[in-house]
Design an enzyme around this catalytic site. Sequence first.
Site, PDB file in Angstrom:
ATOM      1  CE  LYS A   1       2.781   1.924  -0.190  1.00  0.00           C
ATOM      2  NZ  LYS A   1       2.751   2.177   0.984  1.00  0.00           N
TER       3      LYS A   1
ATOM      4  CB  SER B   1       1.878  -1.293   2.655  1.00  0.00           C
ATOM      5  OG  SER B   1       1.199   0.371   2.609  1.00  0.00           O
TER       6      SER B   1
ATOM      7  CB  SER C   1       2.770   1.512   4.645  1.00  0.00           C
ATOM      8  OG  SER C   1       1.558   1.173   5.259  1.00  0.00           O
TER       9      SER C   1
END
Length: 479
Positions: free
Chosen positions: A82, A157, A181
Amino acid sequence: MTQMHDLPAHRLAAMVRSRELSPREITEHYLRRMERHDSAYGAYITVIAEKALEQARYAEKRVMSDTPETLPPLLGVPVPIKDLDLLAGVRATYGSRVLVDNVAPIDSDTVARLRAAGAIFTGKTNTPEFGSSCYTENDVAPPARNPWNPELSPGGSSGGAAVAVAAGLAPVAHAGDGGGSIRIPASLCGLFGLKPTRGRVSGAPVKPDLIGLSTSGPLTRNVADAALLLDVMSGNRPGDYYTAPPLPPGEGFADHVEREPGRLRVGHYAHTGSAGLPVHPHVLAAHESTLRLLADLGHEVEEIPEPGDAHFGGTFSDDFAVIWAAMASAFALAPDLEPGLGRLNRWLRERARSLPVPDYIAASARLQQGTRSLLAATAPYDAVVTPALALPPVPIGHFTGGGPEEEFRLMTAFTPFTSVYNVTGQPSVSVPLHHSPDGLPLGSMITGRIGGEPLLLSLSAQLERARPWADRVPPVWHD
């Protein structure tokens, strides 16, 4: 016909060790799928094909020179990172246009652990600016799109990470969760997502712990792969504020996947108390189906009060918003770059600067008091079950039509169940047990006691065996 991306990560790793598949074959397969499909789905901000192939060649040399017993557990398995974590020598945009040329000088601790375990890094996955929103749209890359329907959001996210796994562009993915997230995109994309106990995974060397909301964790298609990644990611470094209860010596999380959980006492709720936020009928139907399945498996299922009302004195949403603004302001940024931020982060950072320190301390204290109350009240339960989200997947752009205050309100209405467990620090998973009548994934969230990942993994694996989900994949999977 079985394709390579049908194979789970733990199976790929075993086939590398037995020399049935080579790391280069695996890496080239996923790079081809990324080249073919990623422009339509927006999983990656940065692709590092040459670096990945270089890692694959090194992994092949290890396979040929070392004994299978001495090879690291993820050797030859692609794991994208990520773009909120540092991967040395690769740009780290944090989803922000003001950092589009920023290059990481070092690995984060989590990335270093994955590297030592033999993972091959294919790229950095899409994330909203600083991970501040529950959807994945930014000014750096095209929006991440849900593989089940590209007009819909995959959440955030860790939206790019979820898209990569759900679309077959990676076997597993590194992700992060500060307010849901990992669990949000897991629910929306039909994946298994695990937020570990606070302190289980280090944020070293640069992520501030603050109140300890955020942690790295795995996004996978099955429970066994999540346990494998958690075994690799777990650990602490000097300076960490928090540490999670350790496992018994010689035991790993993967050891619990095949163990039956026994008869458990399970609490549940699906309402939002005085907040009065509506929960979609499809979500409620999925929740009831999960409860029936748990009861059929022999567990004792009992309704409990909604934690925000019962334990946080009705101020949870306001206090969490204060902490969220403080987190957004924690990223050190030169003043001349501030005007280039997206409107949500400009608003959050301005709000944080306008808050007196006593207000922040008071909000933190109320949240800690609520945490103590909630943990004491739910101690008799082995697990607590809720919906993962209040709504099924929503369209791209759903959150961004109004100003930042309206955007934050819409995010709160979409995700009323996840953030309380970032505050308490409990381990929490989204399990892909259901689909809506129109075929869209709906996750069920299960939360355990502090340090309770082993039981959560055991229970999740029992649910996976009872209602298998691996064969339910989006159309792009077969392209």
